[in-house]
Design an enzyme around this catalytic site. Structure first.
Site, PDB file in Angstrom:
ATOM      1  N   ASP A  35       0.764  -1.002   0.063  1.00  0.00           N
ATOM      2  CA  ASP A  35       0.085   0.034  -0.075  1.00  0.00           C
ATOM      3  C   ASP A  35       0.784   1.447   0.042  1.00  0.00           C
ATOM      4  O   ASP A  35       1.985   1.300   0.324  1.00  0.00           O
ATOM      5  CB  ASP A  35      -1.012   0.121   1.062  1.00  0.00           C
ATOM      6  CG  ASP A  35      -0.246  -0.441   2.424  1.00  0.00           C
ATOM      7  OD1 ASP A  35       1.074  -0.385   2.577  1.00  0.00           O
ATOM      8  OD2 ASP A  35      -0.894  -0.818   3.527  1.00  0.00           O
ATOM      9  N   ASP A  41      -7.803  -2.264  13.931  1.00  0.00           N
ATOM     10  CA  ASP A  41      -9.103  -2.562  13.580  1.00  0.00           C
ATOM     11  C   ASP A  41      -9.308  -3.801  12.679  1.00  0.00           C
ATOM     12  O   ASP A  41     -10.165  -3.837  12.198  1.00  0.00           O
ATOM     13  CB  ASP A  41      -9.526  -1.190  12.901  1.00  0.00           C
ATOM     14  CG  ASP A  41      -8.977  -0.792  11.538  1.00  0.00           C
ATOM     15  OD1 ASP A  41      -8.032  -1.487  11.106  1.00  0.00           O
ATOM     16  OD2 ASP A  41      -9.278   0.113  11.057  1.00  0.00           O
ATOM     17  N   HIS A  45      -7.607  -4.549   9.782  1.00  0.00           N
ATOM     18  CA  HIS A  45      -7.163  -4.504   8.417  1.00  0.00           C
ATOM     19  C   HIS A  45      -5.843  -5.174   8.069  1.00  0.00           C
ATOM     20  O   HIS A  45      -5.081  -5.401   8.728  1.00  0.00           O
ATOM     21  CB  HIS A  45      -6.928  -2.901   7.950  1.00  0.00           C
ATOM     22  CG  HIS A  45      -5.864  -1.896   8.545  1.00  0.00           C
ATOM     23  ND1 HIS A  45      -6.183  -0.848   9.219  1.00  0.00           N
ATOM     24  CD2 HIS A  45      -4.562  -2.312   8.369  1.00  0.00           C
ATOM     25  CE1 HIS A  45      -5.034  -0.431   9.448  1.00  0.00           C
ATOM     26  NE2 HIS A  45      -4.010  -0.904   9.074  1.00  0.00           N
ATOM     27  N   GLU A 100      -9.724  -1.707   5.155  1.00  0.00           N
ATOM     28  CA  GLU A 100     -10.351  -1.434   6.403  1.00  0.00           C
ATOM     29  C   GLU A 100     -11.526  -2.088   6.518  1.00  0.00           C
ATOM     30  O   GLU A 100     -12.145  -2.762   5.510  1.00  0.00           O
ATOM     31  CB  GLU A 100     -10.831   0.035   6.340  1.00  0.00           C
ATOM     32  CG  GLU A 100      -9.416   0.991   6.495  1.00  0.00           C
ATOM     33  CD  GLU A 100      -8.596   1.076   7.638  1.00  0.00           C
ATOM     34  OE1 GLU A 100      -8.625  -0.006   8.451  1.00  0.00           O
ATOM     35  OE2 GLU A 100      -8.154   2.367   8.055  1.00  0.00           O
TER      36      GLU A 100
HETATM   37  C1  GLP Z   1      -0.629   0.278   8.400  1.00  0.00           C
HETATM   38  C2  GLP Z   1      -0.065  -0.633   7.334  1.00  0.00           C
HETATM   39  C3  GLP Z   1      -0.450  -2.125   7.601  1.00  0.00           C
HETATM   40  C4  GLP Z   1       0.138  -2.478   9.009  1.00  0.00           C
HETATM   41  C5  GLP Z   1      -0.445  -1.492   9.960  1.00  0.00           C
HETATM   42  C6  GLP Z   1       0.123  -2.083  11.416  1.00  0.00           C
HETATM   43  O1  GLP Z   1      -1.816   0.553   8.587  1.00  0.00           O
HETATM   44  N1  GLP Z   1      -0.705  -0.155   6.067  1.00  0.00           N
HETATM   45  O2  GLP Z   1       0.297  -2.823   6.434  1.00  0.00           O
HETATM   46  O3  GLP Z   1      -0.009  -3.780   9.072  1.00  0.00           O
HETATM   47  O4  GLP Z   1      -0.051  -0.411   9.629  1.00  0.00           O
HETATM   48  O5  GLP Z   1       1.219  -1.210  11.631  1.00  0.00           O
HETATM   49  P1  GLP Z   1       2.183  -1.740  12.795  1.00  0.00           P
HETATM   50  O6  GLP Z   1       2.903  -2.574  12.349  1.00  0.00           O
HETATM   51  O7  GLP Z   1       3.144  -0.438  13.074  1.00  0.00           O
HETATM   52  O8  GLP Z   1       1.165  -1.854  14.146  1.00  0.00           O
END
Ligand code: GLP
Length: 260
Positions: free
Chosen positions: A67, A136, A138, A143
């Protein structure tokens, strides 16, 4: 779903790195799907270490990132392009033309998304997709309420994700609201999914993903339908699982030929 509980995130990341390294060593020309966020940072560090030790060659590895934020220049420090080059690509020998990250500045987003899907297909599909999970539920930026069959497209972030990601942008008001993300259907076509989650903050969502019903309200729960989904978590993220003893027992009793 294979759930592997490790004592801490260091052990979990080393195990994830071993799985990725085995693919690269076995296949050479392979395709990795990559994620951002805090979660995969130690995995990237470990892969860099293996590369520097001469054990991993990225010359024939192709990557596709999940993404990117819409409207953010790739050179913006909070862009996922900057993240990937800073934390991984600049430390290994991957040729730049083999790196693919969604273009947040694409003038025609639907056309770009179709092209991204086409590029994944043309590369032969993703061998291992690395994933984190949002609080959440995702994956990528899919989402809650995302179609479980969705393809790469534009999405609007939830309030929760804006809050979670505010730390990278000096406040929630600066977080872009739109993103380009691989779809849930795109992720599900990867031959293997490797999801990591660490810390108490992820315990609730991990339990919903692994032991709750499959629902678009927790997009990661669709991984229950994936033939090769490996979930590697630390003790804190595992703390709300009802069947953790069973997952540990399964892992400890893996037949030798199945061990990583
Ligand atoms: C972002 C990314 C996701 C990732 C998520 C969790 O939203 N788009 O791909 O898994 O963050 O982030 P973290 O690993 O910092 O908890």
């Amino acid at each position: 779903m294979e759930v592997i509980i490790q004592p801490d995130k260091k052990a979990a990341s080393s195990l994830a790195a071993r799985i990725v390294a085995q693919l690269i060593q076995r296949k050479g020309e392979c395709v990795l799907g990559l994620a951002t966020g805090n979660t995969p940072l130690m995995l990237y560090k470990e892969l860099i270490r293996l590369h520097k030790q001469g054990e991993l060659d990225f010359e024939r590895v192709t990557t596709f990132n999940l993404d990117e934020y819409v409207g953010l220049s790739p050179s913006h420090p909070a862009s996922y392009t900057s993240y990937m080059w800073e934390n991984f690509f600049k430390h290994i020998n991957i040729p730049a033309h083999r790196v693919h990250i969604p273009d947040g500045l694409a003038p025609d987003i639907p056309a770009f998304c179709r092209q991204y899907e086409g590029a994944i297909k043309a590369a032969g599909g993703i061998d291992i997709q690395v994933l984190g999970i949002g609080t959440d539920g995702h994956i990528g930026f899919n989402e809650p309420s995302s179609s479980l069959a969705s393809r790469t497209r534009i999405k609007t972030l939830t309030k929760q994700t804006l809050e979670d990601n505010a730390r990278f942008f000096n406040g929630e008001e600066n977080v872009p609201h739109h993103v380009i993300t691989m779809g849930v259907g795109t992720i599900m076509e990867s031959r293997k999914c490797l999801l990591m989650a660490f810390g108490k903050k992820k315990a609730d969502v991990v339990a919903r993903m692994v032991e709750g019903p499959i629902t678009a309200m927790v997009p990661a729960s669709i991984l229950q339908m994936h033939p090769e989904a490996v979930v590697i978590i630390d003790e804190a993220a595992a703390s709300k699982l009802e069947r953790s003893d069973y997952y540990r027992w399964v892992y400890d009793n893996k037949p030798d030929w199945q061990k990583y």
